[in-house]
Scaffold this active site. Structure first.
Site, PDB file in Angstrom:
ATOM      1  N   GLY A 156       0.762  -1.248   0.000  1.00 31.93           N
ATOM      2  CA  GLY A 156       0.000   0.000   0.000  1.00 31.93           C
ATOM      3  C   GLY A 156       0.784   1.284   0.000  1.00 31.93           C
ATOM      4  O   GLY A 156       0.201   2.364  -0.168  1.00 31.93           O
ATOM      5  N   CYS A 167     -13.541   5.573 -28.096  1.00 30.09           N
ATOM      6  CA  CYS A 167     -14.861   6.203 -28.177  1.00 30.09           C
ATOM      7  C   CYS A 167     -15.540   6.222 -26.814  1.00 30.09           C
ATOM      8  O   CYS A 167     -16.516   5.504 -26.577  1.00 30.09           O
ATOM      9  CB  CYS A 167     -15.713   5.464 -29.189  1.00 30.09           C
ATOM     10  SG  CYS A 167     -14.858   5.281 -30.748  1.00 30.09           S
TER      11      CYS A 167
HETATM   12  C1  PLP Z   1      -3.017  -4.924  -4.206  1.00 29.98           C
HETATM   13  C2  PLP Z   1      -2.565  -5.591  -2.983  1.00 29.98           C
HETATM   14  C3  PLP Z   1      -1.298  -5.310  -2.461  1.00 29.98           C
HETATM   15  C4  PLP Z   1      -0.365  -4.296  -3.065  1.00 29.98           C
HETATM   16  O1  PLP Z   1      -0.833  -2.992  -2.932  1.00 29.98           O
HETATM   17  P1  PLP Z   1       0.113  -1.775  -3.418  1.00 29.98           P
HETATM   18  O2  PLP Z   1      -0.678  -0.578  -3.116  1.00 29.98           O
HETATM   19  O3  PLP Z   1       0.325  -1.968  -4.882  1.00 29.98           O
HETATM   20  O4  PLP Z   1       1.370  -1.867  -2.651  1.00 29.98           O
HETATM   21  C5  PLP Z   1      -0.885  -6.018  -1.349  1.00 29.98           C
HETATM   22  N1  PLP Z   1      -1.685  -6.945  -0.761  1.00 29.98           N
HETATM   23  C6  PLP Z   1      -2.914  -7.228  -1.239  1.00 29.98           C
HETATM   24  C7  PLP Z   1      -3.731  -8.244  -0.562  1.00 29.98           C
HETATM   25  C8  PLP Z   1      -3.396  -6.564  -2.350  1.00 29.98           C
HETATM   26  O5  PLP Z   1      -4.620  -6.840  -2.813  1.00 29.98           O
END
Ligand code: PLP
Length: 427
Positions: A248, A354
């Site tokens: 995240g 489009c």
């Molecule tokens: C998408 C996701 C991540 C990675 O998130 P980022 O924002 O790209 O770092 C990690 N764990 C899970 C379970 C996810 O769905």
């Protein structure tokens, strides 16, 4: 605003002699060789992003599982596998990609709210490291699938810590109203239930609160909430070997200043140590922060349309290549590949599709002519992996650069590729 002196992804994306380079290669040369739209990635930029996490975890028992849905191209998985990463997958297809890229299945963790029985069987056969289970029903189904295969599935439960990551609603996943994980107050019950299922072996706990997080507080809050639970679960006699804090961490799209991975983890580890959990196996699942600033999409200006209210710069990349603006009103920096002294004016940069949602940037100050090449910045994450074939547009080609070397890592899709599996009715 991004400017040419300080581009996201720098120092690996920078102007030299008036021309935008990726590492030691001018982007213009790559665009001329392979055509546009073209994704170009910097290997050094990806490895440096990874190194920031590795520094953060130095001396710890830790595993970095690249959340490959951010960019799942095989050569990029290969790069991270060689650098020692595991992978966070969300489908059976992603598992097949890991195996094709030479990744180690024992370092794979499988997340997602809707794993099918077939995907569970595939993952058990491959011998993945852990399933991150997201509901009580999934616990039961995985138990059944594992027992009928005569194996035991290693699991952790994804807990929803109910903290606000302060990001776009579509990419926040750790609030009470989200579909992800098991609610904090139901987690202990779920662990007790799992402990009674003979097809499962409890390994750990995990959470993931959202994406493009640019502050430290949501992480610290989530960590506190998860550690409270770890205490309660272990008091109930269920041992947890690992704690997985998800991914995240945000990147720089438009002057954003997320904490650096090593600085963030210095704080988080301090908290973890203070609470007595610093010696656990620590896992993380970063996606965007490993690849997002390491890629650009080069596109050619097709037409300039000046209107009464708006001026449109029509380029050959579109929402099928760069879906984030249409999906989340997201911002990508846009710069010409060559510097010029011409006076910029405001343009809406749009693609040929489009749909009015097919825009890439709004009100951008650009000095452009038709035939010019532009780089759409911070395009390494959630672009190619989300690309579609809408309007029967083949997906773009991809190039990986390392120093003065480069590899075509994905060929441009042809129209024939797109309908190869379709059939006319033969009656
Ligand atoms: C998408 C996701 C991540 C990675 O998130 P980022 O924002 O790209 O770092 C990690 N764990 C899970 C379970 C996810 O769905």
């Amino acid at each position: 605003m991004s400017n040419e002196h300080n581009l996201p992804g720098g120092p690996h994306f920078a102007f030299r002699d008036g021309e935008l380079h990726v590492e030691r290669l001018p982007l213009r040369g790559l665009a001329l060789s392979y055509g546009t739209p073209l994704f170009v990635y910097s290997a050094a930029s990806m490895l440096e992003a990874l190194a920031a996490y590795q520094r953060g975890f130095a001396g710890r028992n830790a595993r970095i599982c690249y959340a490959m849905k951010a960019n799942s191209s095989l050569a990029i998985l290969q790069l991270f596998a060689r650098a020692g990463c595991g992978f966070d997958i969300v489908s059976g297809g992603e598992l097949k990609r890991v195996l094709a890229a030479g990744g180690d299945p024992s370092k794979v963790i499988f997340s997602g709210v809707g794993k099918t029985r077939a995907e569970m069987r595939l993952a058990l056969e491959a011998g993945i490291g852990c399933f991150n289970v997201e509901s009580e029903q999934e616990l039961n189904v995985l138990d059944e699938v594992a027992r009928s295969a005569g194996v035991v599935a290693d699991i952790s439960i994804r807990v929803n810590p109910d903290v606000d990551p302060k990001t776009h609603p579509y990419i926040s996943t750790g609030l009470r109203g989200n579909k992800f994980g098991i609610a904090h107050q139901q987690a202990l019950t779920a662990y007790r239930h799992a402990a009674g299922l003979t097809g499962l072996r409890i390994r750990g706990i995990d959470c993931h609160i959202g994406s493009q997080i640019t502050q430290e507080t949501p992480y610290l809050d989530a960590m506190d909430r998860i550690l409270d639970l770890v205490g309660a679960i272990e008091d109930a006699g269920i041992a947890l070997e690992h704690i997985d804090f998800g991914g995240g961490l945000g990147i720089d799209y438009n002057g954003d200043t997320p904490p650096r991975a090593d600085a963030l983890w210095a704080q988080l580890l301090h908290r973890l140590d203070a609470r007595g959990y610093g010696d656990r196996l620590l896992m993380i699942e970063p996606g965007r922060s490993l690849v997002g600033n390491a890629g650009v999409c080069v596109t050619e200006v097709l037409y300039l349309k000046t209107g009464e209210q708006k001026n449109f710069c029509v380029v050959d990349a579109a929402m099928n290549d760069l879906p984030r603006p249409a999906m989340y009103q997201a911002f990508h920096g846009i710069v010409p590949l060559s510097r010029s002294d011409a006076t910029p004016s405001p343009w809406d940069v749009v693609g040929p599709i489009c749909e009015s949602g097919d825009w890439i940037g709004r009100d951008r100050q650009l000095a452009v002519r038709s035939g010019d090449l532009l780089a759409v910045l911070s395009a390494g994450a959630y672009c190619m992996s989300m690309a579609s074939n809408y309007n029967t547009r083949g997906r773009a080609a991809e190039v990986l650069v390392d120093g003065d070397q480069h590899w075509l890592i994905r060929e441009r899709e042809s129209a024939g590729d797109l309908f190869a599996g379709e059939h006319l009715v033969t009656a």
